[in-house]
Design a protein around this motif. Structure first.
Motif, PDB file in Angstrom:
ATOM      1  N   ARG A  76       0.817  -1.210   0.000  1.00  0.00           N
ATOM      2  CA  ARG A  76       0.000   0.000   0.000  1.00  0.00           C
ATOM      3  C   ARG A  76       0.855   1.266   0.000  1.00  0.00           C
ATOM      4  NH1 ARG A  76      -2.583   3.304   3.876  1.00  0.00           N
ATOM      5  NH2 ARG A  76      -4.678   3.997   3.233  1.00  0.00           N
ATOM      6  N   ALA A  77       1.904   1.297   0.801  1.00  0.00           N
ATOM      7  CA  ALA A  77       2.737   2.490   0.888  1.00  0.00           C
ATOM      8  C   ALA A  77       3.385   2.818  -0.450  1.00  0.00           C
ATOM      9  CB  ALA A  77       3.807   2.305   1.964  1.00  0.00           C
ATOM     10  N   ASP A  78       3.840   1.789  -1.166  1.00  0.00           N
ATOM     11  CA  ASP A  78       4.470   2.006  -2.470  1.00  0.00           C
ATOM     12  C   ASP A  78       3.449   2.509  -3.479  1.00  0.00           C
ATOM     13  OD1 ASP A  78       6.508   2.044  -4.344  1.00  0.00           O
ATOM     14  OD2 ASP A  78       6.174  -0.015  -4.970  1.00  0.00           O
ATOM     15  N   ARG A  79       2.233   1.944  -3.444  1.00  0.00           N
ATOM     16  CA  ARG A  79       1.191   2.382  -4.379  1.00  0.00           C
ATOM     17  C   ARG A  79       0.803   3.840  -4.122  1.00  0.00           C
ATOM     18  NH1 ARG A  79      -0.693  -2.894  -3.372  1.00  0.00           N
ATOM     19  NH2 ARG A  79      -2.227  -2.139  -1.862  1.00  0.00           N
ATOM     20  N   LEU A  80       0.706   4.222  -2.861  1.00  0.00           N
ATOM     21  CA  LEU A  80       0.375   5.606  -2.544  1.00  0.00           C
ATOM     22  C   LEU A  80       1.494   6.558  -2.979  1.00  0.00           C
ATOM     23  CD1 LEU A  80      -1.264   5.245   0.990  1.00  0.00           C
ATOM     24  CD2 LEU A  80      -2.401   5.835  -1.159  1.00  0.00           C
ATOM     25  N   ALA A  81       2.739   6.135  -2.787  1.00  0.00           N
ATOM     26  CA  ALA A  81       3.868   6.967  -3.208  1.00  0.00           C
ATOM     27  C   ALA A  81       3.853   7.171  -4.717  1.00  0.00           C
ATOM     28  CB  ALA A  81       5.180   6.323  -2.769  1.00  0.00           C
ATOM     29  N   ARG A  82       3.545   6.135  -5.459  1.00  0.00           N
ATOM     30  CA  ARG A  82       3.463   6.249  -6.918  1.00  0.00           C
ATOM     31  C   ARG A  82       2.323   7.184  -7.326  1.00  0.00           C
ATOM     32  NH1 ARG A  82       5.315   1.635 -10.300  1.00  0.00           N
ATOM     33  NH2 ARG A  82       6.919   0.525  -9.161  1.00  0.00           N
ATOM     34  N   ALA A  83       1.182   7.059  -6.634  1.00  0.00           N
ATOM     35  CA  ALA A  83       0.035   7.915  -6.945  1.00  0.00           C
ATOM     36  C   ALA A  83       0.374   9.383  -6.725  1.00  0.00           C
ATOM     37  CB  ALA A  83      -1.159   7.511  -6.098  1.00  0.00           C
ATOM     38  N   ARG A  84       1.190   9.661  -5.734  1.00  0.00           N
ATOM     39  CA  ARG A  84       1.554  11.051  -5.463  1.00  0.00           C
ATOM     40  C   ARG A  84       2.464  11.625  -6.544  1.00  0.00           C
ATOM     41  NH1 ARG A  84       1.708   9.093  -0.088  1.00  0.00           N
ATOM     42  NH2 ARG A  84       3.963   8.761  -0.177  1.00  0.00           N
ATOM     43  N   GLU A  85       3.193  10.787  -7.246  1.00  0.00           N
ATOM     44  CA  GLU A  85       4.126  11.278  -8.259  1.00  0.00           C
ATOM     45  C   GLU A  85       3.415  11.890  -9.457  1.00  0.00           C
ATOM     46  OE1 GLU A  85       7.944   8.263  -7.729  1.00  0.00           O
ATOM     47  OE2 GLU A  85       6.385   7.801  -9.208  1.00  0.00           O
ATOM     48  N   GLU A 126      -5.649  26.356   1.933  1.00  0.00           N
ATOM     49  CA  GLU A 126      -4.583  26.735   1.002  1.00  0.00           C
ATOM     50  C   GLU A 126      -4.897  26.269  -0.414  1.00  0.00           C
ATOM     51  OE1 GLU A 126      -1.145  24.915   2.625  1.00  0.00           O
ATOM     52  OE2 GLU A 126      -0.740  26.515   4.091  1.00  0.00           O
ATOM     53  N   LEU A 127      -5.361  25.020  -0.535  1.00  0.00           N
ATOM     54  CA  LEU A 127      -5.666  24.464  -1.851  1.00  0.00           C
ATOM     55  C   LEU A 127      -6.813  25.212  -2.525  1.00  0.00           C
ATOM     56  CD1 LEU A 127      -5.327  20.700  -0.939  1.00  0.00           C
ATOM     57  CD2 LEU A 127      -3.948  21.883  -2.661  1.00  0.00           C
ATOM     58  N   LEU A 128      -7.864  25.495  -1.754  1.00  0.00           N
ATOM     59  CA  LEU A 128      -8.994  26.219  -2.321  1.00  0.00           C
ATOM     60  C   LEU A 128      -8.578  27.611  -2.770  1.00  0.00           C
ATOM     61  CD1 LEU A 128     -11.803  25.156   0.172  1.00  0.00           C
ATOM     62  CD2 LEU A 128     -11.577  24.464  -2.221  1.00  0.00           C
ATOM     63  N   ASP A 129      -7.759  28.268  -1.967  1.00  0.00           N
ATOM     64  CA  ASP A 129      -7.269  29.590  -2.344  1.00  0.00           C
ATOM     65  C   ASP A 129      -6.396  29.507  -3.591  1.00  0.00           C
ATOM     66  OD1 ASP A 129      -6.810  32.491  -1.669  1.00  0.00           O
ATOM     67  OD2 ASP A 129      -4.748  31.767  -1.619  1.00  0.00           O
ATOM     68  N   GLN A 130      -5.616  28.449  -3.707  1.00  0.00           N
ATOM     69  CA  GLN A 130      -4.719  28.283  -4.854  1.00  0.00           C
ATOM     70  C   GLN A 130      -5.492  28.182  -6.165  1.00  0.00           C
ATOM     71  OE1 GLN A 130      -2.141  24.815  -4.586  1.00  0.00           O
ATOM     72  NE2 GLN A 130      -0.511  25.878  -5.664  1.00  0.00           N
ATOM     73  N   VAL A 131      -6.691  27.593  -6.125  1.00  0.00           N
ATOM     74  CA  VAL A 131      -7.489  27.438  -7.347  1.00  0.00           C
ATOM     75  C   VAL A 131      -8.627  28.456  -7.435  1.00  0.00           C
ATOM     76  CG1 VAL A 131      -6.922  25.002  -7.569  1.00  0.00           C
ATOM     77  CG2 VAL A 131      -8.999  25.664  -6.328  1.00  0.00           C
ATOM     78  N   ILE A 155      -8.651  20.022  -9.897  1.00  0.00           N
ATOM     79  CA  ILE A 155      -7.247  20.449  -9.905  1.00  0.00           C
ATOM     80  C   ILE A 155      -6.718  20.537  -8.481  1.00  0.00           C
ATOM     81  CG2 ILE A 155      -5.701  22.374 -10.459  1.00  0.00           C
ATOM     82  CD1 ILE A 155      -7.601  22.908 -12.890  1.00  0.00           C
ATOM     83  N   ALA A 156      -7.524  21.095  -7.572  1.00  0.00           N
ATOM     84  CA  ALA A 156      -7.104  21.198  -6.171  1.00  0.00           C
ATOM     85  C   ALA A 156      -6.857  19.823  -5.572  1.00  0.00           C
ATOM     86  CB  ALA A 156      -8.168  21.939  -5.359  1.00  0.00           C
ATOM     87  N   ARG A 157      -7.728  18.871  -5.872  1.00  0.00           N
ATOM     88  CA  ARG A 157      -7.544  17.519  -5.342  1.00  0.00           C
ATOM     89  C   ARG A 157      -6.267  16.887  -5.882  1.00  0.00           C
ATOM     90  NH1 ARG A 157     -12.017  13.034  -6.538  1.00  0.00           N
ATOM     91  NH2 ARG A 157     -11.255  13.489  -8.639  1.00  0.00           N
ATOM     92  N   ALA A 158      -5.986  17.099  -7.155  1.00  0.00           N
ATOM     93  CA  ALA A 158      -4.756  16.556  -7.735  1.00  0.00           C
ATOM     94  C   ALA A 158      -3.526  17.202  -7.107  1.00  0.00           C
ATOM     95  CB  ALA A 158      -4.758  16.768  -9.248  1.00  0.00           C
ATOM     96  N   LEU A 159      -3.592  18.503  -6.873  1.00  0.00           N
ATOM     97  CA  LEU A 159      -2.455  19.215  -6.291  1.00  0.00           C
ATOM     98  C   LEU A 159      -2.254  18.870  -4.820  1.00  0.00           C
ATOM     99  CD1 LEU A 159      -2.984  22.774  -7.811  1.00  0.00           C
ATOM    100  CD2 LEU A 159      -1.281  21.079  -8.507  1.00  0.00           C
ATOM    101  N   ALA A 160      -3.294  18.362  -4.167  1.00  0.00           N
ATOM    102  CA  ALA A 160      -3.227  18.088  -2.728  1.00  0.00           C
ATOM    103  C   ALA A 160      -2.093  17.131  -2.375  1.00  0.00           C
ATOM    104  CB  ALA A 160      -4.563  17.520  -2.243  1.00  0.00           C
ATOM    105  N   ILE A 196       5.675  22.535 -11.022  1.00  0.00           N
ATOM    106  CA  ILE A 196       5.121  21.249 -11.449  1.00  0.00           C
ATOM    107  C   ILE A 196       5.240  21.117 -12.967  1.00  0.00           C
ATOM    108  CG2 ILE A 196       2.776  22.138 -11.773  1.00  0.00           C
ATOM    109  CD1 ILE A 196       1.715  19.554 -10.558  1.00  0.00           C
ATOM    110  N   GLY A 197       5.338  19.879 -13.465  1.00  0.00           N
ATOM    111  CA  GLY A 197       5.358  19.627 -14.901  1.00  0.00           C
ATOM    112  C   GLY A 197       3.968  19.260 -15.387  1.00  0.00           C
ATOM    113  N   TYR A 198       3.549  19.814 -16.513  1.00  0.00           N
ATOM    114  CA  TYR A 198       2.231  19.537 -17.086  1.00  0.00           C
ATOM    115  C   TYR A 198       2.362  18.688 -18.352  1.00  0.00           C
ATOM    116  CZ  TYR A 198       0.009  23.271 -14.295  1.00  0.00           C
ATOM    117  OH  TYR A 198      -0.477  24.059 -13.281  1.00  0.00           O
ATOM    118  N   LEU A 199       1.441  17.745 -18.484  1.00  0.00           N
ATOM    119  CA  LEU A 199       1.293  16.977 -19.716  1.00  0.00           C
ATOM    120  C   LEU A 199      -0.142  17.187 -20.197  1.00  0.00           C
ATOM    121  CD1 LEU A 199       2.932  14.994 -21.513  1.00  0.00           C
ATOM    122  CD2 LEU A 199       1.848  13.129 -20.259  1.00  0.00           C
ATOM    123  N   PHE A 200      -0.301  17.981 -21.258  1.00  0.00           N
ATOM    124  CA  PHE A 200      -1.625  18.304 -21.790  1.00  0.00           C
ATOM    125  C   PHE A 200      -1.975  17.338 -22.916  1.00  0.00           C
ATOM    126  CE2 PHE A 200      -1.252  22.371 -19.680  1.00  0.00           C
ATOM    127  CZ  PHE A 200      -2.570  22.742 -19.448  1.00  0.00           C
TER     128      PHE A 200
END
Length: 265
Positions: A76-85, A126-131, A155-160, A196-200
């Protein structure tokens, strides 16, 4: 020299006898924005889903900060770390938001999962203010928000989780033009502030022109052209890239000529 944050090396993915992704390689530097453009069926969304980890490639590698994401995470810890990347923002945020949860709860659940024991309430603010959202939107359900506001929540959830790469799959395609501009300006501000890097992933050359530094053009699963966005759009070398540019409606535009050119490719 900017550090490379994402490397995609020789991706292949087939469905039956159809090659959806055929030897795709690309790189994304920290704080840069890369567009993947092409028509429906070009393989751009499948490429994105492999990068995020929603699908597996038949072969090839995906690396973030030189760490290989090709194999499934162990534990689980490895999967969560990957998800954060790497995080993804979809075209329709309503489908990815729990309709029963207020916005603040959506963000709180994400933070609890990835960062237990931290000050979630301050981070939510902070996240809500950011978006560009506030307390009223924090208490609202997704159905009580506009399309642009829902996309800001996504977007805020992804940035969290503080990702290194944010993948945006047609993320403004369903929005009105004025709202598109607001979201694209927001994303530009966030990139400047965070690195952050974006892939559109998009079919819209207008979006590519506005928000990407480099672009790759895909057709039938393969990359047919790549380079700095301004250069590729000003002086396209491949006939398919020229066709995409010619397909943008302008005064005197003739759809029959475009259809004939597409058949000839």
């Amino acid at each position: 020299m900017r550090k490379t944050v994402l490397e995609v090396l020789g991706l292949h993915r087939s469905y039956g006898g159809v090659r959806a992704v055929d030897d795709v390689s690309l790189t994304l530097a920290e704080g840069r924005s890369l567009g993947i453009v092409g028509e429906s069926g070009s393989g751009k969304t499948t490429t994105a889903r492999i990068i995020v980890g929603l699908e597996r490639a038949d072969s090839g590698r995906v690396l973030v900060h030189r760490r290989d994401r090709t194999e499934r995470g162990r534990g689980r810890a490895d999967r969560l770390a990957r998800a954060r990347e790497v995080q993804m923002v979809f075209q329709d945020p309503y489908l990815s938001l729990d309709p029963r949860m207020p916005v603040a709860t959506v963000l709180r659940e994400t933070l609890r999962l990835h960062f237990p024991g931290t000050d979630h309430e301050r981070r939510i603010a902070e996240l809500l203010d950011q978006v560009g959202l506030g307390p009223r939107e924090a208490a609202a359900l997704p159905r009580q928000l506009s399309g642009g506001q829902r996309q800001r929540v996504a977007i805020a959830r992804a940035l969290a989780v503080e990702p290194a790469v944010l993948v945006l799959d047609e993320a403004v395609a369903a929005l009105d033009v004025s709202v598109q501009a607001q979201i694209l300006n927001l994303l530009a501000d966030i990139r400047a502030a965070t690195g952050i890097g974006y892939l559109f992933i998009t079919h819209d050359l207008g979006v590519v022109r506005c928000v990407t530094d480099e672009v790759v053009v895909m057709r039938r699963g393969r990359i047919v052209e790549s380079g700095p966005t301004a250069e590729v759009l000003a002086r396209p070398r491949h006939p398919y890239t020229r066709l995409l540019l010619d397909s943008v409606p302008v005064p005197g535009w003739d759809p029959r000529r475009i259809a004939a050119a597409r058949r000839a490719l």
